[in-house]
Each structure stands twice: as structure tokens, then as C-alpha cells.
Scaffold this motif. Sequence first.
Motif, short mmCIF file in Angstrom:
data_model
loop_
_atom_site.label_atom_id
_atom_site.label_comp_id
_atom_site.label_asym_id
_atom_site.label_seq_id
_atom_site.Cartn_x
_atom_site.Cartn_y
_atom_site.Cartn_z
N GLY A 191 12.17 -54.99 -7.32
CA GLY A 191 11.16 -54.48 -6.38
C GLY A 191 11.81 -53.96 -5.11
N ALA A 192 12.75 -54.72 -4.57
CA ALA A 192 13.42 -54.33 -3.33
C ALA A 192 14.23 -53.04 -3.50
CB ALA A 192 14.32 -55.46 -2.84
N LEU A 193 14.86 -52.88 -4.66
CA LEU A 193 15.65 -51.67 -4.90
C LEU A 193 14.81 -50.40 -4.97
CD1 LEU A 193 18.24 -53.02 -7.48
CD2 LEU A 193 18.77 -52.00 -5.25
N MET A 194 13.52 -50.55 -5.22
CA MET A 194 12.64 -49.38 -5.29
C MET A 194 12.09 -48.98 -3.91
SD MET A 194 12.40 -48.35 -8.49
CE MET A 194 10.86 -47.47 -8.64
N LEU A 195 12.26 -49.83 -2.90
CA LEU A 195 11.70 -49.54 -1.58
C LEU A 195 12.32 -48.31 -0.90
CD1 LEU A 195 11.13 -53.15 -0.24
CD2 LEU A 195 9.40 -51.53 -1.08
N PRO A 196 13.64 -48.11 -0.95
CA PRO A 196 14.18 -46.88 -0.35
C PRO A 196 13.62 -45.61 -1.00
CG PRO A 196 15.95 -48.44 -0.79
CD PRO A 196 14.71 -48.99 -1.43
N TYR A 197 13.40 -45.68 -2.28
CA TYR A 197 12.81 -44.56 -3.02
C TYR A 197 11.40 -44.28 -2.51
CZ TYR A 197 10.88 -42.26 -7.28
OH TYR A 197 10.27 -41.43 -8.17
N LEU A 198 10.62 -45.33 -2.34
CA LEU A 198 9.26 -45.16 -1.80
C LEU A 198 9.32 -44.49 -0.43
CD1 LEU A 198 6.17 -45.70 -1.86
CD2 LEU A 198 6.67 -47.93 -0.83
N LEU A 199 10.20 -44.97 0.43
CA LEU A 199 10.32 -44.39 1.77
C LEU A 199 10.75 -42.92 1.72
CD1 LEU A 199 11.94 -47.40 3.66
CD2 LEU A 199 9.56 -46.60 3.80
N TRP A 200 11.71 -42.61 0.85
CA TRP A 200 12.18 -41.24 0.71
C TRP A 200 11.07 -40.32 0.20
CZ3 TRP A 200 15.58 -38.06 2.53
CH2 TRP A 200 15.83 -36.86 1.88
N VAL A 201 10.30 -40.80 -0.76
CA VAL A 201 9.21 -39.97 -1.30
C VAL A 201 8.08 -39.83 -0.28
CG1 VAL A 201 7.49 -39.73 -3.16
CG2 VAL A 201 9.84 -40.39 -3.70
N MET A 202 7.88 -40.84 0.57
CA MET A 202 6.91 -40.70 1.66
C MET A 202 7.35 -39.58 2.61
SD MET A 202 6.08 -44.72 2.31
CE MET A 202 4.93 -44.56 3.65
N PHE A 203 8.64 -39.57 2.93
CA PHE A 203 9.19 -38.49 3.76
C PHE A 203 9.03 -37.15 3.06
CE2 PHE A 203 12.83 -35.73 4.69
CZ PHE A 203 12.57 -35.46 6.02
N ALA A 204 9.36 -37.10 1.77
CA ALA A 204 9.23 -35.86 1.00
C ALA A 204 7.78 -35.39 0.95
CB ALA A 204 9.77 -36.06 -0.42
N THR A 205 6.84 -36.32 0.94
CA THR A 205 5.42 -35.97 0.95
C THR A 205 5.05 -35.30 2.27
OG1 THR A 205 4.94 -37.83 -0.52
CG2 THR A 205 3.07 -36.87 0.66
N MET A 206 5.55 -35.85 3.37
CA MET A 206 5.29 -35.21 4.67
C MET A 206 5.90 -33.81 4.72
SD MET A 206 5.66 -38.28 7.50
CE MET A 206 7.43 -38.28 7.35
N LEU A 207 7.09 -33.68 4.19
CA LEU A 207 7.78 -32.39 4.16
C LEU A 207 6.99 -31.40 3.30
CD1 LEU A 207 10.28 -30.77 4.98
CD2 LEU A 207 11.46 -31.77 3.02
N ASN A 208 6.56 -31.83 2.12
CA ASN A 208 5.77 -30.99 1.22
C ASN A 208 4.47 -30.58 1.89
OD1 ASN A 208 5.10 -31.27 -2.35
ND2 ASN A 208 4.20 -29.86 -0.90
N GLY A 209 3.80 -31.54 2.53
CA GLY A 209 2.54 -31.24 3.22
C GLY A 209 2.73 -30.23 4.34
N ALA A 210 3.81 -30.40 5.10
CA ALA A 210 4.10 -29.45 6.20
C ALA A 210 4.37 -28.06 5.65
CB ALA A 210 5.27 -29.96 7.02
N ILE A 211 5.07 -27.98 4.53
CA ILE A 211 5.34 -26.67 3.91
C ILE A 211 4.03 -26.00 3.47
CG2 ILE A 211 6.38 -25.56 1.87
CD1 ILE A 211 8.81 -27.47 2.32
N VAL A 212 3.11 -26.80 2.93
CA VAL A 212 1.81 -26.26 2.54
C VAL A 212 1.09 -25.69 3.77
CG1 VAL A 212 -0.51 -26.87 1.72
CG2 VAL A 212 1.50 -27.71 0.49
N LEU A 213 1.11 -26.44 4.88
CA LEU A 213 0.43 -25.98 6.09
C LEU A 213 1.09 -24.75 6.72
CD1 LEU A 213 -0.36 -29.40 7.80
CD2 LEU A 213 -1.97 -27.86 6.64
N LEU A 214 2.42 -24.68 6.65
CA LEU A 214 3.15 -23.58 7.26
C LEU A 214 3.18 -22.31 6.41
CD1 LEU A 214 6.20 -25.59 8.68
CD2 LEU A 214 4.36 -24.48 10.02
N ASN A 215 2.81 -22.45 5.14
CA ASN A 215 2.86 -21.31 4.21
C ASN A 215 1.52 -21.16 3.48
OD1 ASN A 215 5.99 -20.58 4.11
ND2 ASN A 215 5.79 -22.80 4.18
N PRO A 216 0.49 -20.73 4.22
CA PRO A 216 -0.84 -20.64 3.58
C PRO A 216 -0.91 -19.56 2.50
CG PRO A 216 -0.92 -19.82 5.85
CD PRO A 216 0.48 -20.32 5.60
#
Length: 159
Positions: free
Chosen positions: A134-159
Motif C-alpha cells: 500500500g505504501a509503495l503505491m502512494l508516490p504513484y497516487l501523488l504523481w497521478v494527482m499532479f498529472a491530473t492537474m496538468l491534464n486539466g490545465a492543458i484542457v483549459l488552456l487549449n479549448p
Amino acid sequence: MSKLSKFFLCVTLCELVGLAATPITMNAITTWYATLEKPAFTPPNWVFGPVWTIMYFLMGVALYYVWTKKIKSKKITKKKAYLYFSLQLLFNFLWSVIFFGLHSPLFALLDIVILLIFITLTIKAFFTISQQAGALMLPYLLWVMFATMLNGAIVLLNP
């Protein structure tokens, strides 16, 4: 099968998922992706390869811990953990296909939200079997949360 063989199998499986998506990603990096508006917090392109290699390695080690953990309780089953893990791995791969292959940040955002759900379910299931997994999967969760913010920002910046 020896524990060492199981370890290499788990890590190799996860790394192969990343490798399978690499041609799709690399073809779009210098062409389509380069034309997108990106938020200021976008890391340089060279960061993604090493980070994802580490994430896939950690996923593989986590899977190994679940596979090799002896379970004494009849209430705890590995089936659900394996299902969630497989689904998150699938949605992980599909994200690259959708974002880079189909050039669809919006649908990739939908995929990555589903991915986050399955990562969370995987972590919960893994923790019931192995604290280390479980603990080894936590950095992955955090990285994908960051990637989600990045993906969302790209959607907003590129309508």
C-alpha cells in the motif's frame, strides 16, 4: 516459482506497460504536444521518463508484496486487489493512447480521473494485504494527482 522470479515478473510486467505506451508518446512529444499551451508548472519533458520508470518499478514491487504475502484470514482475498491493480494499469496505458495517440486531452482527463479511482481502490486493497504494498503505491497516487492537474490545465488552456 522462486521469490526472485516473482519479483522480476511483477516489475517487468509493470515496466512493459510503460514501454508499450512509449512509441505513442514519443511520436507526439515533438509534434502535437509541442504545439499545446501548457501551464507554468509543467515539468521539462525529460522528467517524465525517469519518473514513470520509477513509478512502474514501485508498482511492480507493490504487486510482488501482495503476491508473496501469506494471508491467514479467510475474509481477506487477493482477487479484488489484483482486479483493481489490473484496471489501474489498463487505464494508465489508455491515458497515453488517448492523450498522445488520439490527441484528446479532454477524454484523457476523463480517463485519468477513472485511473485515480482505481489507484485509490488498489491502495486500499493492497493495504489490507501488505502495508508495504500500500505504501509503495502512494508516490504513484501523488504523481497521478499532479498529472491530473496538468491534464486539466492543458484542457483549459487549449479549448
